[in-house]
Design a protein around this motif. Structure first.
Motif, mmCIF file in Angstrom:
data_model
loop_
_atom_site.group_PDB
_atom_site.id
_atom_site.type_symbol
_atom_site.label_atom_id
_atom_site.label_comp_id
_atom_site.label_asym_id
_atom_site.label_seq_id
_atom_site.Cartn_x
_atom_site.Cartn_y
_atom_site.Cartn_z
ATOM 1 N N LEU A 283 0.853 -1.188 0.000
ATOM 2 C CA LEU A 283 0.000 0.000 0.000
ATOM 3 C C LEU A 283 0.888 1.237 0.000
ATOM 4 O O LEU A 283 1.702 1.421 0.913
ATOM 5 C CB LEU A 283 -0.909 0.020 1.230
ATOM 6 C CG LEU A 283 -1.727 -1.234 1.538
ATOM 7 C CD1 LEU A 283 -2.612 -0.998 2.753
ATOM 8 C CD2 LEU A 283 -2.561 -1.650 0.338
ATOM 9 N N ASP A 284 0.756 2.063 -1.020
ATOM 10 C CA ASP A 284 1.471 3.335 -1.095
ATOM 11 C C ASP A 284 0.471 4.476 -1.060
ATOM 12 O O ASP A 284 -0.694 4.314 -1.446
ATOM 13 C CB ASP A 284 2.285 3.418 -2.385
ATOM 14 C CG ASP A 284 3.662 2.795 -2.248
ATOM 15 O OD1 ASP A 284 4.509 3.388 -1.562
ATOM 16 O OD2 ASP A 284 3.891 1.719 -2.833
ATOM 17 N N THR A 285 0.943 5.631 -0.643
ATOM 18 C CA THR A 285 0.066 6.794 -0.550
ATOM 19 C C THR A 285 0.830 8.051 -0.928
ATOM 20 O O THR A 285 2.052 8.134 -0.730
ATOM 21 C CB THR A 285 -0.494 6.939 0.878
ATOM 22 O OG1 THR A 285 -1.309 8.112 0.939
ATOM 23 C CG2 THR A 285 0.617 7.068 1.903
ATOM 24 N N PHE A 286 0.115 9.015 -1.488
ATOM 25 C CA PHE A 286 0.683 10.335 -1.743
ATOM 26 C C PHE A 286 0.498 11.259 -0.550
ATOM 27 O O PHE A 286 0.875 12.431 -0.614
ATOM 28 C CB PHE A 286 0.028 10.953 -2.986
ATOM 29 C CG PHE A 286 0.425 10.303 -4.283
ATOM 30 C CD1 PHE A 286 1.707 10.458 -4.786
ATOM 31 C CD2 PHE A 286 -0.475 9.533 -4.995
ATOM 32 C CE1 PHE A 286 2.085 9.859 -5.984
ATOM 33 C CE2 PHE A 286 -0.117 8.935 -6.186
ATOM 34 C CZ PHE A 286 1.165 9.096 -6.687
ATOM 35 N N SER A 287 -0.077 10.769 0.539
ATOM 36 C CA SER A 287 -0.419 11.644 1.669
ATOM 37 C C SER A 287 0.806 12.239 2.337
ATOM 38 O O SER A 287 0.735 13.336 2.903
ATOM 39 C CB SER A 287 -1.261 10.880 2.691
ATOM 40 O OG SER A 287 -0.497 9.868 3.320
ATOM 41 N N LYS A 288 1.937 11.535 2.317
ATOM 42 C CA LYS A 288 3.137 12.038 2.980
ATOM 43 C C LYS A 288 4.087 12.751 2.033
ATOM 44 O O LYS A 288 5.026 13.410 2.481
ATOM 45 C CB LYS A 288 3.883 10.870 3.658
ATOM 46 C CG LYS A 288 3.048 10.066 4.658
ATOM 47 C CD LYS A 288 2.576 10.913 5.809
ATOM 48 C CE LYS A 288 1.877 10.090 6.882
ATOM 49 N NZ LYS A 288 0.596 9.535 6.451
ATOM 50 N N THR A 289 3.886 12.625 0.718
ATOM 51 C CA THR A 289 4.808 13.242 -0.231
ATOM 52 C C THR A 289 4.159 14.340 -1.081
ATOM 53 O O THR A 289 4.864 15.169 -1.645
ATOM 54 C CB THR A 289 5.401 12.187 -1.179
ATOM 55 O OG1 THR A 289 4.335 11.535 -1.889
ATOM 56 C CG2 THR A 289 6.194 11.149 -0.392
ATOM 57 N N ILE A 290 2.828 14.349 -1.204
ATOM 58 C CA ILE A 290 2.113 15.393 -1.937
ATOM 59 C C ILE A 290 1.179 16.136 -0.981
ATOM 60 O O ILE A 290 1.438 17.274 -0.623
ATOM 61 C CB ILE A 290 1.311 14.813 -3.126
ATOM 62 C CG1 ILE A 290 2.255 14.071 -4.082
ATOM 63 C CG2 ILE A 290 0.581 15.929 -3.863
ATOM 64 C CD1 ILE A 290 3.227 14.941 -4.831
ATOM 65 N N ALA A 291 0.086 15.498 -0.551
ATOM 66 C CA ALA A 291 -0.844 16.127 0.396
ATOM 67 C C ALA A 291 -1.810 15.069 0.914
ATOM 68 O O ALA A 291 -2.306 14.246 0.133
ATOM 69 C CB ALA A 291 -1.625 17.255 -0.271
ATOM 70 N N PRO A 292 -2.087 15.061 2.233
ATOM 71 C CA PRO A 292 -3.005 14.051 2.779
ATOM 72 C C PRO A 292 -4.424 14.193 2.274
ATOM 73 O O PRO A 292 -5.153 13.215 2.151
ATOM 74 C CB PRO A 292 -2.908 14.262 4.294
ATOM 75 C CG PRO A 292 -2.408 15.659 4.455
ATOM 76 C CD PRO A 292 -1.518 15.917 3.285
ATOM 77 N N GLY A 293 -4.845 15.419 1.953
ATOM 78 C CA GLY A 293 -6.223 15.635 1.539
ATOM 79 C C GLY A 293 -6.567 15.068 0.180
ATOM 80 O O GLY A 293 -7.752 14.967 -0.165
ATOM 81 N N CYS A 294 -5.558 14.691 -0.617
ATOM 82 C CA CYS A 294 -5.884 14.135 -1.934
ATOM 83 C C CYS A 294 -6.466 12.733 -1.823
ATOM 84 O O CYS A 294 -7.093 12.245 -2.767
ATOM 85 C CB CYS A 294 -4.655 14.137 -2.846
ATOM 86 S SG CYS A 294 -3.280 13.109 -2.307
ATOM 87 N N ARG A 295 -6.303 12.062 -0.666
ATOM 88 C CA ARG A 295 -6.843 10.711 -0.443
ATOM 89 C C ARG A 295 -6.579 9.828 -1.655
ATOM 90 O O ARG A 295 -7.478 9.323 -2.316
ATOM 91 C CB ARG A 295 -8.351 10.748 -0.153
ATOM 92 C CG ARG A 295 -8.774 11.604 1.013
ATOM 93 C CD ARG A 295 -7.953 11.393 2.259
ATOM 94 N NE ARG A 295 -7.905 9.993 2.689
ATOM 95 C CZ ARG A 295 -6.901 9.478 3.412
ATOM 96 N NH1 ARG A 295 -5.875 10.211 3.755
ATOM 97 N NH2 ARG A 295 -6.941 8.217 3.754
#
Length: 506
Positions: A283-295
């Protein structure tokens, strides 16, 4: 942003793991109906945003700290350098995400994680929290157990408990889940006594595990590799070993010296690197590298798991929000692969600087010593920092002779992400008549009343049972506070814990 691994065609394909699917996953069918209203009637003709330049943060420690001040001083005017990106409205495939973004994350996983089998797939999802809920329903039936670290991310446990999935805690050390403890649990499993079949799934946060901040190294990952769900939001934010301030200039590697390949090689690899059978769902997420609000994030897994997860999305979240996908894709397409890697290297440095400053503040506030972690404890073999009462470092000059200067008030191991601090409640005058959990909550309230919020350790217990340990624990975040705020918070923490540890509680 185009790059391909020539070795991919020589890798084996994933084995058949369909026997690990849950009953509900096996029963899912393709959604019978899909449709969109006419785009002509959408009120937005396009989506636009201003994207920061990929080099907006320094990758050289000598260029500045975690702010834009170095950039402002260089170019003047105090303005951020940005590029405008505009995404027109157009139809997309409903459940897998924008094709451009799908291509980006597929190529990123190929280059950065380099899975050991060739036919892996990526699939966009609506953030790791929702992704984990879909995964656990895909792999587990009610009454099944999931192997987790003894102290772990509480939201992941909260999402599976209502479905009847049971966390099975495994002892930890400075690398997270212990492979010897895992082997013992599985080899000695008594299904009748436990009231559940032997667990088939491991939930792991291998980088900067929440709450302990530990990182699982290569050898340990190879020992643990099974059916593994790898929830890894902090992968590129690995901050490395803390180096004391007096030694930092001599012993700290400068990220500016690393090209993209060396940067990737400097990171502890994903479980995918050793996954030659397709057992890992990452599981990867952009929340820590772009923005958490993009979900927004993505799975990397074998084709069978990806297809079942897509079926799960079709009748629930469908695709992640199109607005978020469009803006993230626009930023990544604007930067290109090398620009995104430049951005990630800078973020890693900025959070490392914040971590170093926070630990420096603790070292300044307390009389600090170091000692090897005790054998058989979670810090076995680690260099443990022990903080004693320091009458010279009080915010208001408050110091009580009732506070011991020969026994530690706190101890911790400088983290690779996030901070986990142990509170030595056995030094409290009410210890013995008041349990550890009560003392921890009273200290939490005392800190909150003076404006400092830490995460109480009790909430991170995998099973909800309180430890019989003599110590309390707090999870502390240094990611969003500026240096002056962190310094003030540590000073308040020092003053408050000295007062707390010298005052009987009722």
């Amino acid at each position: 942003m185009s790059f391909k691994s020539e070795a991919a065609s020589f890798k084996p394909e994933a084995i058949d793991l369909s026997h690990h699917l849950s009953t509900i996953a096996k029963a899912r069918q393709t959604s019978p109906l899909k449709g969109l209203p006419s785009p002509a009637y959408f009120p937005f003709s396009d989506i636009s945003g201003s994207v920061l330049a990929a080099n907006s943060f320094p990758v050289d420690r000598n260029e500045g700290t975690s702010s834009f001040s170095w950039f402002w001083n260089l170019f003047g005017g105090g303005k951020e350098r940005t590029t405008s990106v505009t995404i027109p409205k157009y139809p997309t495939r409903l459940s897998t995400g924008l094709p451009q973004l799908q291509k980006i994350v597929k190529e990123y996983s190929d280059k950065v994680y380099d899975p050991a089998y060739g036919n892996y797939q990526t699939l966009l999802h609506a953030g790791n929290t929702d992704a984990w809920s879909k995964v656990v329903l895909t792999l587990c039936n009610p009454g099944d157990g999931v192997l987790v670290s003894k102290w772990t991310y509480p939201s992941a446990m909260a999402s599976m408990r209502p479905y009847g999935m049971v966390p099975v805690p495994v002892d930890i050390d400075t690398q997270g889940m212990r492979s010897d403890a895992l082997r013992t649990i599985l080899s000695e499993w008594d299904a009748e006594a436990r009231g559940m079949p032997r667990p088939r799934v491991i939930y792991a946060v291998p980088i900067g595990e929440n709450p302990t901040g530990t990182t699982t190294r290569v050898a340990r990952k190879k020992e643990i590799y099974q059916i593994c769900v790898e929830d890894d939001p902090y992968f590129v934010l690995q901050e490395g070993t803390y180096v004391p301030k007096s030694q930092r200039a001599r012993h700290t590697q400068n990220p500016a010296e690393l090209d993209d390949e060396k940067f990737i090689a400097s990171l502890e690899p994903s479980y995918l690197k050793f996954d030659y059978q397709g057992r890992v769902i990452r599981l990867d997420t952009f929340s820590k590298t772009i923005a958490p609000g993009c979900r927004l994030g993505w799975y990397t897994c074998n084709p069978m798991f990806a297809e079942r997860l897509e079926r799960a999305a079709e009748t629930s979240t469908q695709a992640p929000c199109g607005f978020g996908q469009s803006l993230v894709a626009g930023a990544l397409l604007e930067w290109g692969y090398h620009g995104y890697m430049r951005w990630l290297k800078a973020l890693r440095l900025q959070y490392t600087i914040r971590r170093d400053f926070f630990v420096d503040c603790l070292v300044d506030e307390f009389h600090m010593t170091t000692a090897p972690g005790a054998m058989g404890t979670m810090w076995d073999g680690a260099q443990v920092y022990q903080g004693f009462a320091n009458p010279q470092r009080s915010l208001t000059g408050y110091f009580s002779e009732k506070v011991s200067t020969t026994s530690p008030l706190i101890s911790f191991v400088p983290p690779t992400s996030g901070t986990h601090v142990k509170i030595h409640f056995d030094q409290h005058p009410s210890f013995g008549t008041m349990d550890t959990e009560t003392l921890e909550m009273k200290l939490f309230i005392a800190l909150a009343e003076v404006g400092v919020l830490f995460g109480p350790g009790a909430m991170f217990s995998a099973t909800g049972d309180w430890s019989s340990d003599k110590s309390g624990h707090f999870r502390i975040s240094f990611s969003s506070a500026e240096n002056n705020e962190m310094k003030k918070a540590v000073q308040i923490f020092g003053k408050t814990i000295r007062e707390f540890m010298s005052t009987p509680q009722i």
